[in-house]
Design an enzyme around this catalytic site. Structure first.
Site, mmCIF file in Angstrom:
data_model
loop_
_atom_site.group_PDB
_atom_site.id
_atom_site.type_symbol
_atom_site.label_atom_id
_atom_site.label_comp_id
_atom_site.label_asym_id
_atom_site.label_seq_id
_atom_site.Cartn_x
_atom_site.Cartn_y
_atom_site.Cartn_z
ATOM 1 C CD GLU A 28 -1.999 -3.117 9.182
ATOM 2 O OE1 GLU A 28 -1.532 -1.961 9.042
ATOM 3 O OE2 GLU A 28 -2.679 -3.690 8.319
ATOM 4 C CG HIS B 196 0.024 -3.921 5.321
ATOM 5 N ND1 HIS B 196 -0.833 -3.552 4.313
ATOM 6 C CD2 HIS B 196 0.394 -5.196 5.030
ATOM 7 C CE1 HIS B 196 -0.979 -4.549 3.465
ATOM 8 N NE2 HIS B 196 -0.243 -5.565 3.864
ATOM 9 N NE ARG C 36 -6.240 0.195 0.467
ATOM 10 C CZ ARG C 36 -6.174 -0.512 1.584
ATOM 11 N NH1 ARG C 36 -5.659 0.006 2.680
ATOM 12 N NH2 ARG C 36 -6.627 -1.752 1.617
ATOM 13 C CD GLU D 246 -0.514 0.529 4.401
ATOM 14 O OE1 GLU D 246 0.198 -0.484 4.433
ATOM 15 O OE2 GLU D 246 -1.745 0.498 4.263
ATOM 16 C CG HIS E 128 -2.008 -1.033 1.121
ATOM 17 N ND1 HIS E 128 -2.454 -1.774 2.182
ATOM 18 C CD2 HIS E 128 -2.738 -1.429 0.034
ATOM 19 C CE1 HIS E 128 -3.421 -2.596 1.760
ATOM 20 N NE2 HIS E 128 -3.599 -2.418 0.473
HETATM 21 ZN ZN LIG Z 1 -1.750 -1.730 4.151
#
Ligand SMILES: [Zn+2]
Length: 347
Positions: A309, A235, A165, A110, A107
């Site tokens: 994340e 991410h 994104r 990020e 993405h």
């Molecule tokens: Zn992501």
């Protein structure tokens, strides 16, 4: 003036064909004595080594870190020559049957994610031969690292739209641009809502693996499936360590094992700055998703798949300040090293 034309045509043709470096290798060696230093110098006489550090062969000396690039054609013979003469180099081939695949930046916005992949490579090459654990990991495993999964989207996020994104594919019958690469994998593709509209951030694409980026990654992983024991994708944000599944509330067969790795990895991460992470299956910990790389890799047969994340929990979100990048990388490294050690020992 017209005779000048062929020259400019040639110049244009050259400009359209940039030099490619596919499957070339950069070796980092550290000669232990004069004999080994001479072996490196001799290799440079009979092969085309592009010296990165030092910048010329005659500077090569004992105990110096030496980096050089070789063509795909020559890399195998160079590697064999180094192994035969016991010259230490990063990532010795012997005994490496296991591998970990890591990707960052699927993405675009990020940004701390690509930073981590670069940090990992930097730390790995810097601490090889010095740090015991890293040396062991690199000697016994292969790490395949994709530092920027979504290249055109990432560039777009730097140049045009910081909050971009998706990738930058054009969509048929729509003026909206881009596919969410993390909905484009061939696993329960299109099963979750809000994935069929090209104007949404979570557009799944016109077909599973419709995107070049997805196809490149799936082809690589399929062709290395025998050795790849873990898949880790990075991410941001929300400070979570996730494992399958996203497309179903069902738990994977080895969920207890995954939960154990998740618990210890997040504990290791928190030891440096007390950053708290939660861990658990995607669907119940963050939200249900379909067509994600993590679920795809798991169902393909890679039994240890994780998604980080990274920082933070939303105060800055995607706009994580520069001052937090290094701490984020440092603490994440502790978790990744634990996972790698676990994979080496238990798979
Ligand atoms: Zn992501």
């Amino acid at each position: 003036m017209w005779p000048a034309l062929p020259v400019s045509l040639i110049a244009t043709t050259l400009a359209l064909a940039p030099v490619r470096f596919d499957r070339e290798k950069v070796f980092r060696v550290r000669p232990q004595d004069d004999k080994q230093a001479n072996i490196v110098k001799d290799l440079a006489k009979s092969n085309e080594l592009d010296f990165w550090y030092p910048d010329a062969t005659h500077h090569v000396a004992t105990n110096m870190t030496v980096d050089f690039r070789v063509s795909e054609k020559e890399s195998q013979s160079i590697q064999s020559a180094l192994e035969q003469s016991n010259v230490h180099f990063v990532g010795k081939r012997a005994g490496r049957q296991k591998a970990i695949f890591m990707d960052c930046g699927i993405h675009a916005r990020e940004w701390v994610s690509p930073a981590f992949c670069q940090w990992f490579v930097y730390q790995a090459t810097k601490s090889y031969g010095k740090n015991k654990i890293m040396t062991k990991l690199l000697d016994q495993m292969n790490f395949y690292i994709l530092p920027v999964f979504n290249v055109d989207g990432y560039i777009w996020s730097w140049t045009q739209n910081r909050m971009w994104r998706k990738n930058r594919s054009r969509n048929r019958n729509s003026t909206c641009i881009g596919t969410d690469l993390n909905r484009n994998f061939d696993v329960s593709w299109s099963s979750s809502p809000n994935t069929n509209n090209p104007c949404l951030e979570t557009y799944r694409g016109p077909a599973p693996e419709s995107e070049k980026e997805t196809r490149a990654v799936t082809a690589f992983i399929r062709s290395h499936l025998k050795s790849i024991r873990a898949y880790i994708t990075f991410h941001s944000y929300s400070q979570m360590l996730l494992y399958p599944y996203g497309y179903t509330p069902r738990l994977p067969p080895n969920h207890e094992d995954l939960a154990k790795v998740g618990r210890i990895a997040t504990e290791a991460l928190s030891t440096r700055y007390e950053t708290r992470y939660v861990y658990g299956p995607i669907a119940s910990t963050i939200y249900p998703t379909s067509g994600s790389s993590l679920d795809w890799a798991y169902d393909l047969g890679i039994k240890h798949t994780f998604a980080f994340e990274l920082r933070d929990k939303g105060k800055f979100g995607f706009l994580l300040p520069e001052s937090r990048i290094k701490p984020t990388c440092r603490e994440t490294m502790l978790a990744v090293k634990f996972i790698a050690k676990y994979i080496l020992k238990h798979t």
